[in-house]
Design an enzyme around this catalytic site. Sequence first.
Site, PDB file in Angstrom:
ATOM      1  N   HIS A 284       0.829  -1.216   0.000  1.00 26.78           N
ATOM      2  CA  HIS A 284       0.000   0.000   0.000  1.00 26.78           C
ATOM      3  C   HIS A 284       0.859   1.260   0.000  1.00 26.78           C
ATOM      4  O   HIS A 284       1.882   1.350   0.671  1.00 26.78           O
ATOM      5  CB  HIS A 284      -1.021  -0.004   1.134  1.00 26.78           C
ATOM      6  CG  HIS A 284      -0.480   0.060   2.523  1.00 26.78           C
ATOM      7  ND1 HIS A 284      -0.133   1.243   3.143  1.00 26.78           N
ATOM      8  CD2 HIS A 284      -0.262  -0.915   3.439  1.00 26.78           C
ATOM      9  CE1 HIS A 284       0.271   0.998   4.369  1.00 26.78           C
ATOM     10  NE2 HIS A 284       0.217  -0.306   4.584  1.00 26.78           N
ATOM     11  N   ASP A 296       6.090   0.840   6.708  1.00 24.09           N
ATOM     12  CA  ASP A 296       4.653   0.638   6.532  1.00 24.09           C
ATOM     13  C   ASP A 296       4.066   1.729   5.634  1.00 24.09           C
ATOM     14  O   ASP A 296       3.531   2.695   6.135  1.00 24.09           O
ATOM     15  CB  ASP A 296       3.974   0.630   7.901  1.00 24.09           C
ATOM     16  CG  ASP A 296       2.512   0.232   7.848  1.00 24.09           C
ATOM     17  OD1 ASP A 296       2.085  -0.354   6.839  1.00 24.09           O
ATOM     18  OD2 ASP A 296       1.795   0.519   8.824  1.00 24.09           O
ATOM     19  N   GLU A 330      -5.091   2.084   2.449  1.00 24.02           N
ATOM     20  CA  GLU A 330      -5.192   0.843   3.208  1.00 24.02           C
ATOM     21  C   GLU A 330      -5.333   1.113   4.695  1.00 24.02           C
ATOM     22  O   GLU A 330      -6.137   0.478   5.386  1.00 24.02           O
ATOM     23  CB  GLU A 330      -3.950  -0.029   2.958  1.00 24.02           C
ATOM     24  CG  GLU A 330      -4.000  -1.401   3.625  1.00 24.02           C
ATOM     25  CD  GLU A 330      -3.472  -1.419   5.052  1.00 24.02           C
ATOM     26  OE1 GLU A 330      -3.725  -2.408   5.763  1.00 24.02           O
ATOM     27  OE2 GLU A 330      -2.813  -0.447   5.483  1.00 24.02           O
ATOM     28  N   GLU A 331      -4.553   2.066   5.200  1.00 28.72           N
ATOM     29  CA  GLU A 331      -4.490   2.289   6.645  1.00 28.72           C
ATOM     30  C   GLU A 331      -5.834   2.674   7.249  1.00 28.72           C
ATOM     31  O   GLU A 331      -6.098   2.379   8.415  1.00 28.72           O
ATOM     32  CB  GLU A 331      -3.463   3.379   6.967  1.00 28.72           C
ATOM     33  CG  GLU A 331      -2.020   3.014   6.649  1.00 28.72           C
ATOM     34  CD  GLU A 331      -1.436   1.967   7.589  1.00 28.72           C
ATOM     35  OE1 GLU A 331      -2.187   1.384   8.388  1.00 28.72           O
ATOM     36  OE2 GLU A 331      -0.219   1.742   7.510  1.00 28.72           O
ATOM     37  N   ASP A 356       3.236  -6.370   3.366  1.00 25.07           N
ATOM     38  CA  ASP A 356       2.829  -5.277   4.258  1.00 25.07           C
ATOM     39  C   ASP A 356       3.172  -5.625   5.699  1.00 25.07           C
ATOM     40  O   ASP A 356       2.327  -5.585   6.589  1.00 25.07           O
ATOM     41  CB  ASP A 356       1.325  -4.995   4.112  1.00 25.07           C
ATOM     42  CG  ASP A 356       0.872  -3.802   4.944  1.00 25.07           C
ATOM     43  OD1 ASP A 356       1.726  -3.012   5.372  1.00 25.07           O
ATOM     44  OD2 ASP A 356      -0.350  -3.667   5.170  1.00 25.07           O
ATOM     45  N   HIS A 427       3.263   2.491  12.878  1.00 21.05           N
ATOM     46  CA  HIS A 427       2.324   3.597  13.087  1.00 21.05           C
ATOM     47  C   HIS A 427       2.851   4.693  14.017  1.00 21.05           C
ATOM     48  O   HIS A 427       2.058   5.403  14.638  1.00 21.05           O
ATOM     49  CB  HIS A 427       0.984   3.079  13.637  1.00 21.05           C
ATOM     50  CG  HIS A 427       0.204   2.245  12.674  1.00 21.05           C
ATOM     51  ND1 HIS A 427      -1.046   1.741  12.971  1.00 21.05           N
ATOM     52  CD2 HIS A 427       0.482   1.812  11.411  1.00 21.05           C
ATOM     53  CE1 HIS A 427      -1.498   1.044  11.938  1.00 21.05           C
ATOM     54  NE2 HIS A 427      -0.574   1.076  10.977  1.00 21.05           N
TER      55      HIS A 427
END
Length: 471
Positions: A284, A296, A330-331, A356, A427
């Site tokens: 992503h 990420d 995506e997130e 991912d 994140h």
Amino acid sequence: MTKRTLIAALAVSAVLSIPALAQRTAPPAPAPVDAKVAALRDAALKDDVAYDIVEGLTTEVGARLAGTEGEARARVWAVAKLKALGFKNVRAEPYRMPVWVRGEERAEIVAPFPQKLALTALGNSGATPAEGLTAEVVVFPTYGDLVAAPAGSLTGKIAYVGNTMAPTQDGSSYGAAGAARFVGPALAASKGAAAIVIRSIGTDTNRLPHAGNTNFPAGTTAIPAAALSAPDATLIEAMAKRGKPIRMKLLLTPRHIGEQESGNVIAEVPGSDPKAGIVLIGGHLDSWDLATGAIDDASGVAITAAAAKRILDSGKRPRRTIRVVWWGSEEVGGFGGRDYAAKHGSERHVVAAESDFGADRVWRFETTLPDSAKPVADRLASALAPLGIVRGTAQAGDGADIAPIVALGVAGVDLNQSGLRYFDTHHTADDTLDRVDPEQLRQNVAAWTAMLAIVANAPEEIGPVQRAQKP
């Protein structure tokens, strides 16, 4: 088996010759590795394309929150990059989606022991009043304790939920700890909470909180929801042990800004046999807004594209078309994967695979293939073993972006990376280029190159698969 029978069996086995015993217990001979596959795999261990993509995306674009100007710049960058790498049929496919953006975020304990806290709003969080919210904190050591709280018991209060997450190689602890973020805020709201703060879903011990999405079902008003850094969560739990009421002042000013444009970026290595189907791979393109999204998921889009380029540059077209997709948004809910399936689900996809989970070494692979293609998995096992990759037994086809295609019966291959470091950075504001180990990144590219060389050229028919329903 009775004790007497067991003794007799042992006596017989003792007189067997060692060569005969070895013959009885030796594992099946591994499938031979095609010399061309091995050469492509080994050459990829010196790959520099993947790191170049990660470095370029994080340096020239940076944070790429879905539906924002940062993600839009990423799509422009991605199209130009994939064209420059020589891919065919490169294009962006836009769609629209609801967008949430963060605002100010501050918190402090005002009693009994004044302390400032480090926290970040969770995606879809509601907002406090402009002047902030000050209320008593109710401490729940675990998510289970929140579940057990009586209805209405949190009215006007701020819920705190603790959840310690241990590192695991397969990342399984994320699902166990993640409930506090995934559904905890909605549950707290249903019990009357004015707001909720949770211990970050992560394995680090620094003061960098972990973002991530939460969801409020229809009919549930979103409350302010945030993740605390691990040390600040520990601080609140220590205060609670003193037995004095805790009061917190919380200021969160996120907002929803309506529908905005997101999109997927698609590129291809055309196959020689249009009837053989499509091998779908990618990662992503979007990231959270706290950092540059190196692990990420700049690493995922880089690994898959670099491997596909190895096939593109090999001098021989693969039998099947390899389609590289850098999915958007995506997130914040997997909008890109759903849009792709809506637009392309009628095309013949034979295998789907997604990267991912960072950039650390691939340690295991798993497959879900039809019976007609079982030999493909045997060849994968032989080709991946020299990279230190073992064969797993679970159902493959993991990943939010490929899930809508996999649900249509498409076969899957998973190349599982080590998760021992992943949730230290996941994140957070620490998701930056220095977290990517170039050597481990190259091992990923080698694994994906070998997988594509085998799957995209497999002579076997790869048809639909029947998947066991997950509980």
